[in-house]
Motif scaffolding. Structure first.
Motif, PDB file in Angstrom:
ATOM      1  N   ARG A   1       0.830  -1.203   0.000  1.00  0.00           N
ATOM      2  CA  ARG A   1       0.000   0.000   0.000  1.00  0.00           C
ATOM      3  C   ARG A   1       0.865   1.253   0.000  1.00  0.00           C
ATOM      4  NH1 ARG A   1      -3.012  -1.067   4.190  1.00  0.00           N
ATOM      5  NH2 ARG A   1      -1.463  -0.229   5.631  1.00  0.00           N
ATOM      6  N   GLN A   2       1.936   1.253   0.783  1.00  0.00           N
ATOM      7  CA  GLN A   2       2.838   2.412   0.827  1.00  0.00           C
ATOM      8  C   GLN A   2       3.465   2.651  -0.542  1.00  0.00           C
ATOM      9  OE1 GLN A   2       1.607   3.944   3.712  1.00  0.00           O
ATOM     10  NE2 GLN A   2       3.591   4.868   3.336  1.00  0.00           N
ATOM     11  N   ARG A   3       3.894   1.578  -1.216  1.00  0.00           N
ATOM     12  CA  ARG A   3       4.458   1.727  -2.554  1.00  0.00           C
ATOM     13  C   ARG A   3       3.427   2.297  -3.515  1.00  0.00           C
ATOM     14  NH1 ARG A   3       6.891  -3.050  -1.498  1.00  0.00           N
ATOM     15  NH2 ARG A   3       5.483  -4.267  -2.800  1.00  0.00           N
ATOM     16  N   LEU A   4       2.202   1.818  -3.428  1.00  0.00           N
ATOM     17  CA  LEU A   4       1.135   2.322  -4.281  1.00  0.00           C
ATOM     18  C   LEU A   4       0.880   3.806  -4.012  1.00  0.00           C
ATOM     19  CD1 LEU A   4      -1.228   1.939  -6.286  1.00  0.00           C
ATOM     20  CD2 LEU A   4      -2.642   1.365  -4.302  1.00  0.00           C
ATOM     21  N   LEU A   5       0.818   4.188  -2.747  1.00  0.00           N
ATOM     22  CA  LEU A   5       0.578   5.594  -2.404  1.00  0.00           C
ATOM     23  C   LEU A   5       1.704   6.490  -2.911  1.00  0.00           C
ATOM     24  CD1 LEU A   5      -0.867   5.218   1.202  1.00  0.00           C
ATOM     25  CD2 LEU A   5      -2.126   5.741  -0.919  1.00  0.00           C
ATOM     26  N   HIS A   6       2.953   6.023  -2.784  1.00  0.00           N
ATOM     27  CA  HIS A   6       4.094   6.793  -3.308  1.00  0.00           C
ATOM     28  C   HIS A   6       3.998   6.930  -4.823  1.00  0.00           C
ATOM     29  CE1 HIS A   6       6.183   7.414   0.409  1.00  0.00           C
ATOM     30  NE2 HIS A   6       6.233   6.116   0.668  1.00  0.00           N
ATOM     31  N   SER A   7       3.621   5.844  -5.505  1.00  0.00           N
ATOM     32  CA  SER A   7       3.485   5.882  -6.950  1.00  0.00           C
ATOM     33  C   SER A   7       2.377   6.848  -7.361  1.00  0.00           C
ATOM     34  CB  SER A   7       3.174   4.477  -7.472  1.00  0.00           C
ATOM     35  OG  SER A   7       2.924   4.503  -8.847  1.00  0.00           O
ATOM     36  N   LEU A   8       1.261   6.798  -6.664  1.00  0.00           N
ATOM     37  CA  LEU A   8       0.160   7.719  -6.963  1.00  0.00           C
ATOM     38  C   LEU A   8       0.573   9.172  -6.731  1.00  0.00           C
ATOM     39  CD1 LEU A   8      -2.843   5.760  -5.419  1.00  0.00           C
ATOM     40  CD2 LEU A   8      -2.358   6.109  -7.855  1.00  0.00           C
ATOM     41  N   GLU A   9       1.324   9.400  -5.686  1.00  0.00           N
ATOM     42  CA  GLU A   9       1.789  10.766  -5.390  1.00  0.00           C
ATOM     43  C   GLU A   9       2.741  11.251  -6.479  1.00  0.00           C
ATOM     44  OE1 GLU A   9       1.841  14.348  -3.735  1.00  0.00           O
ATOM     45  OE2 GLU A   9       0.542  12.713  -3.083  1.00  0.00           O
ATOM     46  N   ARG A  10       3.660  10.391  -6.947  1.00  0.00           N
ATOM     47  CA  ARG A  10       4.554  10.766  -8.043  1.00  0.00           C
ATOM     48  C   ARG A  10       3.764  11.086  -9.300  1.00  0.00           C
ATOM     49  NH1 ARG A  10       7.575   6.481  -6.101  1.00  0.00           N
ATOM     50  NH2 ARG A  10       6.911   5.148  -7.810  1.00  0.00           N
ATOM     51  N   HIS A  11       2.772  10.253  -9.599  1.00  0.00           N
ATOM     52  CA  HIS A  11       1.918  10.471 -10.771  1.00  0.00           C
ATOM     53  C   HIS A  11       1.179  11.808 -10.639  1.00  0.00           C
ATOM     54  CE1 HIS A  11      -0.667   9.607 -14.159  1.00  0.00           C
ATOM     55  NE2 HIS A  11      -1.719   9.883 -13.400  1.00  0.00           N
ATOM     56  N   LYS A  12       0.675  12.082  -9.468  1.00  0.00           N
ATOM     57  CA  LYS A  12      -0.058  13.324  -9.219  1.00  0.00           C
ATOM     58  C   LYS A  12       0.856  14.538  -9.422  1.00  0.00           C
ATOM     59  CE  LYS A  12      -2.687  15.462  -5.449  1.00  0.00           C
ATOM     60  NZ  LYS A  12      -3.143  15.251  -4.071  1.00  0.00           N
ATOM     61  N   ARG A  13       2.082  14.466  -8.890  1.00  0.00           N
ATOM     62  CA  ARG A  13       3.031  15.578  -9.050  1.00  0.00           C
ATOM     63  C   ARG A  13       3.410  15.768 -10.520  1.00  0.00           C
ATOM     64  NH1 ARG A  13       5.542  13.529  -4.221  1.00  0.00           N
ATOM     65  NH2 ARG A  13       7.077  12.508  -5.529  1.00  0.00           N
ATOM     66  N   ALA A  14       3.623  14.653 -11.229  1.00  0.00           N
ATOM     67  CA  ALA A  14       3.987  14.739 -12.649  1.00  0.00           C
ATOM     68  C   ALA A  14       2.836  15.345 -13.454  1.00  0.00           C
ATOM     69  CB  ALA A  14       4.344  13.361 -13.192  1.00  0.00           C
ATOM     70  N   ALA A  15       1.610  14.938 -13.168  1.00  0.00           N
ATOM     71  CA  ALA A  15       0.458  15.489 -13.887  1.00  0.00           C
ATOM     72  C   ALA A  15       0.298  16.978 -13.590  1.00  0.00           C
ATOM     73  CB  ALA A  15      -0.812  14.729 -13.497  1.00  0.00           C
ATOM     74  N   LYS A  16       0.533  17.358 -12.351  1.00  0.00           N
ATOM     75  CA  LYS A  16       0.433  18.773 -11.966  1.00  0.00           C
ATOM     76  C   LYS A  16       1.508  19.591 -12.689  1.00  0.00           C
ATOM     77  CE  LYS A  16       0.110  21.680  -7.867  1.00  0.00           C
ATOM     78  NZ  LYS A  16       0.173  21.696  -6.403  1.00  0.00           N
ATOM     79  N   ALA A  17       2.718  19.068 -12.761  1.00  0.00           N
ATOM     80  CA  ALA A  17       3.809  19.764 -13.450  1.00  0.00           C
ATOM     81  C   ALA A  17       3.512  19.871 -14.944  1.00  0.00           C
ATOM     82  CB  ALA A  17       5.130  19.033 -13.220  1.00  0.00           C
ATOM     83  N   GLN A  18       2.934  18.821 -15.509  1.00  0.00           N
ATOM     84  CA  GLN A  18       2.601  18.834 -16.934  1.00  0.00           C
ATOM     85  C   GLN A  18       1.507  19.875 -17.219  1.00  0.00           C
ATOM     86  OE1 GLN A  18       1.272  15.059 -18.453  1.00  0.00           O
ATOM     87  NE2 GLN A  18       1.960  15.535 -20.512  1.00  0.00           N
ATOM     88  N   ARG A  19       0.540  19.984 -16.345  1.00  0.00           N
ATOM     89  CA  ARG A  19      -0.522  21.006 -16.521  1.00  0.00           C
ATOM     90  C   ARG A  19       0.063  22.398 -16.413  1.00  0.00           C
ATOM     91  NH1 ARG A  19      -3.364  17.426 -13.221  1.00  0.00           N
ATOM     92  NH2 ARG A  19      -3.080  18.785 -11.431  1.00  0.00           N
ATOM     93  N   ALA A  20       0.971  22.597 -15.457  1.00  0.00           N
ATOM     94  CA  ALA A  20       1.593  23.904 -15.274  1.00  0.00           C
ATOM     95  C   ALA A  20       2.425  24.255 -16.508  1.00  0.00           C
ATOM     96  CB  ALA A  20       2.454  23.919 -14.019  1.00  0.00           C
ATOM     97  N   LYS A  21       3.118  23.284 -17.051  1.00  0.00           N
ATOM     98  CA  LYS A  21       3.941  23.495 -18.232  1.00  0.00           C
ATOM     99  C   LYS A  21       3.062  23.848 -19.434  1.00  0.00           C
ATOM    100  CE  LYS A  21       7.517  21.203 -20.965  1.00  0.00           C
ATOM    101  NZ  LYS A  21       8.272  19.978 -21.139  1.00  0.00           N
ATOM    102  N   ALA A  22       1.926  23.132 -19.562  1.00  0.00           N
ATOM    103  CA  ALA A  22       0.997  23.374 -20.655  1.00  0.00           C
ATOM    104  C   ALA A  22       0.392  24.774 -20.539  1.00  0.00           C
ATOM    105  CB  ALA A  22      -0.102  22.326 -20.670  1.00  0.00           C
ATOM    106  N   ARG A  23       0.101  25.244 -19.341  1.00  0.00           N
ATOM    107  CA  ARG A  23      -0.434  26.610 -19.153  1.00  0.00           C
ATOM    108  C   ARG A  23       0.603  27.659 -19.525  1.00  0.00           C
ATOM    109  NH1 ARG A  23      -3.275  24.771 -14.081  1.00  0.00           N
ATOM    110  NH2 ARG A  23      -1.186  24.773 -13.334  1.00  0.00           N
TER     111      ARG A  23
END
Length: 118
Positions: free
Chosen positions: A93-115
């Motif tokens: 579960r901890q590995r999954l949560l870390h992976s989800l958090e990395r995905h969330k940060r990457a998606a947020k950075a990609q949205r910021a870059k696109a803006r």
């Protein structure tokens, strides 16, 4: 303990384990002249029972004294199996949560870059 060692310990436990709970009870025999009829401290036992549910039905199985040690070991193996499985599931579960958090940060950075490009 590493994951491979935990899996090996689970495999060892799986060969012995018995699911259920252990219950020790004392009994009144029903003979009105027996001391157990009037003195709860002199009831017969304790007697060991294995309690479990299978196919929606509850069971309570008497365990003779000569089988009690083996059953206690099998029950301990069940508890250990569950303890290890819980530990491994928590790590997963901890590995999954870390992976989800990395995905969330990457998606947020990609949205910021696109803006920034718009």
């Amino acid at each position: 303990m590493g994951k491979d060692a935990l899996i090996a310990e689970m495999a060892r436990a799986a060969h012995l384990m018995v699911h259920g709970s252990l219950s020790e009870v004392t009994r009144q025999c029903g003979d009105p002249s027996c001391a157990c009829a009037w003195d709860p401290a002199r009831r017969h036992g304790p007697h060991l029972y294995l309690k479990f549910t299978a196919d929606g039905k509850a069971y309570s199985i008497y365990i003779p004294p000569e089988e009690q040690e083996a059953l206690r070991q099998a029950h301990h193996a069940w508890l250990r199996f569950n303890e290890i499985a819980g530990q491994m599931a928590g790590e997963n579960r901890q590995r999954l949560l870390h992976s989800l958090e990395r995905h969330k940060r990457a998606a947020k950075a990609q949205r910021a870059k696109a803006r920034g490009k718009a």
